[in-house]
Design an enzyme around this catalytic site. Structure first.
Site, mmCIF file in Angstrom:
data_model
loop_
_atom_site.group_PDB
_atom_site.id
_atom_site.type_symbol
_atom_site.label_atom_id
_atom_site.label_comp_id
_atom_site.label_asym_id
_atom_site.label_seq_id
_atom_site.Cartn_x
_atom_site.Cartn_y
_atom_site.Cartn_z
ATOM 1 N N ASP A 31 0.824 -1.217 0.000
ATOM 2 C CA ASP A 31 0.000 0.000 0.000
ATOM 3 C C ASP A 31 0.855 1.263 0.000
ATOM 4 O O ASP A 31 0.616 2.191 0.814
ATOM 5 C CB ASP A 31 -0.913 0.027 1.256
ATOM 6 C CG ASP A 31 -1.659 -1.273 1.501
ATOM 7 O OD1 ASP A 31 -2.110 -1.876 0.524
ATOM 8 O OD2 ASP A 31 -1.799 -1.671 2.672
ATOM 9 N N GLU A 239 -11.656 -0.133 -2.786
ATOM 10 C CA GLU A 239 -10.820 0.415 -1.713
ATOM 11 C C GLU A 239 -9.657 1.189 -2.325
ATOM 12 O O GLU A 239 -9.511 1.261 -3.543
ATOM 13 C CB GLU A 239 -10.295 -0.706 -0.799
ATOM 14 C CG GLU A 239 -9.382 -1.704 -1.494
ATOM 15 C CD GLU A 239 -8.992 -2.887 -0.619
ATOM 16 O OE1 GLU A 239 -9.423 -2.981 0.547
ATOM 17 O OE2 GLU A 239 -8.240 -3.743 -1.129
HETATM 18 O O1 FUB Z 1 -3.083 -3.558 3.684
HETATM 19 C C1 FUB Z 1 -4.352 -3.866 4.200
HETATM 20 C C2 FUB Z 1 -5.399 -3.583 3.188
HETATM 21 O O2 FUB Z 1 -5.164 -4.348 2.014
HETATM 22 C C3 FUB Z 1 -5.424 -2.170 2.685
HETATM 23 O O3 FUB Z 1 -5.962 -1.262 3.595
HETATM 24 C C4 FUB Z 1 -6.192 -2.362 1.445
HETATM 25 O O4 FUB Z 1 -6.201 -1.274 0.571
HETATM 26 C C5 FUB Z 1 -5.520 -3.581 0.875
HETATM 27 O O5 FUB Z 1 -4.357 -3.276 0.171
#
Ligand code: FUB
Length: 340
Positions: A31, A239
């Site tokens: 991320d 997301e």
């Molecule tokens: O890294 C945990 C979660 O996985 C993140 O918050 C999401 O965007 C995904 O990448």
């Protein structure tokens, strides 16, 4: 790329074909939120660990506990790990799951925005402050009032000198439990023929510590101006929102989650509505895909992650970077992470 399709992957060959290599190999990082602060690239990623929790759709296996900050003198240079910048034990309100963070710079101070689950199991977004881009960051005692869900991303609109906080993620990110900022345990992801959920945006106050307004949901429209539906899994928001500006347009990019694309949409306003334009990144190895976009001296770079170093373990990811190209008409060239 979903977990069930990795059994047949030749990882040695895939790592050779990959268009970029992990920026860091002695830790798992994911991320990556990258910024060009004062002539240097700073990267604020998640720090993936093996937390010993088995895979589920809630993302409980992402049991991260701290953040490291990384820097690069230039896009070609080595990466420096500046060590732990914030640990969950130093955040009074946070119990666990320090997921994807972002950072902002204003008036000599650096602000780290991060999601974590509180002691009641709800994701909230916190802010921690430092006078150095590499920390250590000191967390505010409470999460930012009015925030929920995950994946904060801060966009500085240089035209208006305003900072906006974007956030949100469905499934394990809990966004589907909210409508109009109100939590209801009974809320679920909308039906395929209903409107898709969108990322959330709110302007930040001058001190960068609170929301200046009630958060609003961003709409993403198709080419005919109709809002995307929840069943449009290859285009709807899942997301990882990120906003950048190119030639007067605002670009919202995000992950489509269960279809594993990074897509983008454009608008004339940081609040949207945004019109869907296409794909930035095709699926990577691992379930999640999450990115940021950063301009360095007139060139643009995509920071992203994959799970090829861990041979497909979806919660042990490695951040990478590659150049991103805007065409003359403003469209973005799609990137194939393992070549054509
Ligand atoms: O890294 C945990 C979660 O996985 C993140 O918050 C999401 O965007 C995904 O990448």
């Amino acid at each position: 790329m979903p977990e069930d399709s990795i059994a047949h992957i030749d990882f040695v060959a895939l790592r050779q074909k990959a268009i970029s290599q992990p920026l860091v190999k002695d830790l798992y990082t994911a991320d990556p939120s990258a910024h060009y602060f004062n002539g240097k690239i700073y990267i604020y990623p998640s720090h993936d660990i093996e937390a010993g929790i088995s895979f589920n759709d809630n993302g409980d296996h992402f049991g991260m506990e701290d953040y490291h900050v990384f820097s690069m003198e230039s896009p070609e240079s080595d990466v420096t790990d500046h060590g732990i910048a914030l640990h969950v034990n130093d955040v009074p309100w946070a119990a666990k799951q320090m997921w994807a963070p972002d950072a902002a710079y204003k008036n000599g101070m650096y602000y780290l925005y991060f999601p974590a689950k509180d002691y009641s199991g709800f994701f909230k977004i916190g802010v921690a402050i430092s006078n150095s881009p590499t920390g250590p960051f000191i967390a505010e005692p409470n999460p930012i009032e009015g925030t929920y869900s995950i994946d904060p991303a801060v966009f500085e609109d240089k035209k208006t000198a305003s900072f906006y906080l974007y956030f949100g993620g469905i499934w394990g990110g809990q966004l589907q439990k909210y409508r109009e900022n109100i939590f209801d345990e009974h809320h679920v992801e909308p039906q395929p023929n209903e409107l898709a959920l969108g990322p959330i945006v709110a302007r930040l106050t001058n001190d960068m510590k609170t929301l200046a307004e009630s958060p609003r949901t961003i709409q993403i429209l198709d080419e005919k101006g109709a809002p995307l539906l929840a069943g449009d899994n290859e285009r709807r928001f899942f997301e990882g929102p990120w906003v950048h500006q190119f030639k007067d347009k605002y670009y919202l990019s995000y992950s489509t989650g269960d279809t594993h694309f990074i897509c983008y949409a454009t608008s004339n306003s940081p609040y949207g509505p945004f019109t869907y334009q296409g794909r930035i990144l095709n699926p990577v190895v691992g379930w999640t895909t999450h990115h940021s976009i950063c301009e360095v001296k007139g060139k643009w770079f995509l920071f992203y992650h994959d799970s090829s170093l861990s041979e497909g373990i979806t919660h042990l990811r490695s951040m990478k970077m590659t150049e991103l190209h805007h065409n003359e008409d403003g469209s973005i060239q799609t990137i194939n992470p393992y070549g054509a």
